[in-house]
Scaffold this motif. Sequence first.
Motif, PDB file in Angstrom:
ATOM      1  N   PHE A  23       0.858  -1.190   0.000  1.00 14.14           N
ATOM      2  CA  PHE A  23       0.000   0.000   0.000  1.00 14.14           C
ATOM      3  C   PHE A  23       0.893   1.237   0.000  1.00 14.14           C
ATOM      4  O   PHE A  23       1.821   1.339   0.800  1.00 14.14           O
ATOM      5  CB  PHE A  23      -0.910   0.016   1.230  1.00 14.14           C
ATOM      6  N   VAL A  73      -0.645  -4.968  -9.298  1.00 11.90           N
ATOM      7  CA  VAL A  73      -1.705  -4.672  -8.328  1.00 11.90           C
ATOM      8  C   VAL A  73      -1.205  -4.692  -6.894  1.00 11.90           C
ATOM      9  O   VAL A  73      -1.911  -4.273  -5.974  1.00 11.90           O
ATOM     10  CB  VAL A  73      -2.893  -5.655  -8.485  1.00 11.90           C
ATOM     11  N   THR A 103     -17.970  -1.606  -9.097  1.00 10.65           N
ATOM     12  CA  THR A 103     -17.665  -0.188  -8.968  1.00 10.65           C
ATOM     13  C   THR A 103     -18.004   0.298  -7.572  1.00 10.65           C
ATOM     14  O   THR A 103     -18.861  -0.274  -6.883  1.00 10.65           O
ATOM     15  CB  THR A 103     -18.456   0.637 -10.011  1.00 10.65           C
ATOM     16  N   SER A 104     -17.317   1.342  -7.140  1.00 10.52           N
ATOM     17  CA  SER A 104     -17.596   1.940  -5.838  1.00 10.52           C
ATOM     18  C   SER A 104     -18.742   2.945  -5.908  1.00 10.52           C
ATOM     19  O   SER A 104     -19.228   3.407  -4.876  1.00 10.52           O
ATOM     20  CB  SER A 104     -16.339   2.633  -5.293  1.00 10.52           C
ATOM     21  N   THR A 111      -9.298  -7.898  -2.206  1.00 13.80           N
ATOM     22  CA  THR A 111      -8.197  -7.066  -1.748  1.00 13.80           C
ATOM     23  C   THR A 111      -7.763  -6.090  -2.826  1.00 13.80           C
ATOM     24  O   THR A 111      -7.497  -4.908  -2.539  1.00 13.80           O
ATOM     25  CB  THR A 111      -7.013  -7.944  -1.311  1.00 13.80           C
ATOM     26  N   VAL A 112      -7.687  -6.538  -4.079  1.00 17.27           N
ATOM     27  CA  VAL A 112      -7.319  -5.633  -5.165  1.00 17.27           C
ATOM     28  C   VAL A 112      -8.357  -4.519  -5.294  1.00 17.27           C
ATOM     29  O   VAL A 112      -8.000  -3.338  -5.442  1.00 17.27           O
ATOM     30  CB  VAL A 112      -7.187  -6.398  -6.494  1.00 17.27           C
ATOM     31  N   PHE A 113      -9.644  -4.868  -5.222  1.00 17.42           N
ATOM     32  CA  PHE A 113     -10.684  -3.844  -5.345  1.00 17.42           C
ATOM     33  C   PHE A 113     -10.592  -2.823  -4.219  1.00 17.42           C
ATOM     34  O   PHE A 113     -10.620  -1.610  -4.452  1.00 17.42           O
ATOM     35  CB  PHE A 113     -12.075  -4.482  -5.338  1.00 17.42           C
ATOM     36  N   LYS A 167      -8.038  -2.094  -2.234  1.00 21.05           N
ATOM     37  CA  LYS A 167      -6.800  -1.323  -2.296  1.00 21.05           C
ATOM     38  C   LYS A 167      -6.870  -0.217  -3.339  1.00 21.05           C
ATOM     39  O   LYS A 167      -6.367   0.894  -3.129  1.00 21.05           O
ATOM     40  CB  LYS A 167      -5.629  -2.256  -2.609  1.00 21.05           C
ATOM     41  N   THR A 168      -7.483  -0.495  -4.467  1.00 18.81           N
ATOM     42  CA  THR A 168      -7.514   0.466  -5.566  1.00 18.81           C
ATOM     43  C   THR A 168      -8.670   1.462  -5.463  1.00 18.81           C
ATOM     44  O   THR A 168      -8.760   2.377  -6.291  1.00 18.81           O
ATOM     45  CB  THR A 168      -7.605  -0.266  -6.919  1.00 18.81           C
ATOM     46  N   HIS A 169      -9.540   1.311  -4.462  1.00 18.25           N
ATOM     47  CA  HIS A 169     -10.686   2.206  -4.363  1.00 18.25           C
ATOM     48  C   HIS A 169     -10.783   2.978  -3.047  1.00 18.25           C
ATOM     49  O   HIS A 169     -11.593   3.904  -2.944  1.00 18.25           O
ATOM     50  CB  HIS A 169     -11.994   1.426  -4.582  1.00 18.25           C
ATOM     51  N   ILE A 191      -7.008   7.461  -0.281  1.00 21.15           N
ATOM     52  CA  ILE A 191      -5.622   7.425   0.185  1.00 21.15           C
ATOM     53  C   ILE A 191      -5.438   8.432   1.318  1.00 21.15           C
ATOM     54  O   ILE A 191      -5.711   9.626   1.150  1.00 21.15           O
ATOM     55  CB  ILE A 191      -4.655   7.757  -0.965  1.00 21.15           C
TER      56      ILE A 191
END
Length: 338
Positions: A15, A179, A202-203, A241-243, A245-247, A250
Amino acid sequence: MRDREDIRMCTAIVFTGKKGEAFFGRTMDFSYPLHPQLFAVSAGYQWKGSLGQKMSSEIGFLAIGQEFENLRILVDGVNEKGVAGAALYFAGYADFEKTAPKDGKKTIRGSLDVLPDILGNCSCLEEVEDRARKLAIVGAADPVTGMVAPLHWMFTDRTGRSLVMEKTVWGLDLYENPVGVLANSPDFPWQLTNLRNYTGVTSTQKEEAEWDFLKLVPFGQGAGTFSLPGGYTSPARFVRTVFLKTHVKIPDSRQKIVPECFHIMESVSIPKGTVMTARGTADYTQYTAFMDLQSGDYYVKTYDNYQLLKVRMCEHLPKDGTYQKLGDLEIPMEYASM
């Protein structure tokens, strides 16, 4: 080899914060009690590996593992140069040498020794890749299960870039990890390809739909995540986890990154009783750990204690060519009163 009920289920993640701050972490899921301990290994320390061969460390590091008589099994760690890594189960795919090759062209390491060998001798991911390609990996029996541990590995450094290392019947493969996530079997290229099944996730909120004269209204917020897999298989944990982490949003500071990392891993943390082996034992998340790759600090929480334990590398790394066992991670939880 034992039945597949002994498969270890783990998830690892890199991360990166807004300012490039890199953190590496993992869940340790297992159906045998591990009683994890934290070790500090100094530069210059020498020891015998799982095959009886001489090993040494040019770089100091912290790592989590266990001691079994004269054998020390380390499963994740970070060194003082910011290289971090973890060993995860890779059942059904990992294939190691049965005996040590005799051509003398490669460094011989037992599968249990790959992680400490890399942490103790590599200062960046380029050095990890170079050293990995010079290894001949021999299967070494895991003293917890009595079987050759079918492992693969994920490594990263302060850049946030990461590599996956897998040794199969086809040879040694090093994969760039776009990723920054790793789970268990199948192999890493399959896990990446499987993400294409979830392009509709999607978020953002789904609007109502019309099927001819029928109006369909979502059941509240989160409708865009409906097709995310919800189980604890390796592919399901990898996708979730990929979803996440990427959404996730931050964080704007290092202090806030640490809890955000643990929040992501809560989605793949396994409570006791939800995953049972054929032996009737629970496969569950025994600990979750994150490492700050800049400072080398370790953050750990165990199954029975949600309070974060922070271990500072600058305070605990010995300087005299030795190693220290810093203690058990299973510490009784204390409750604050108001």
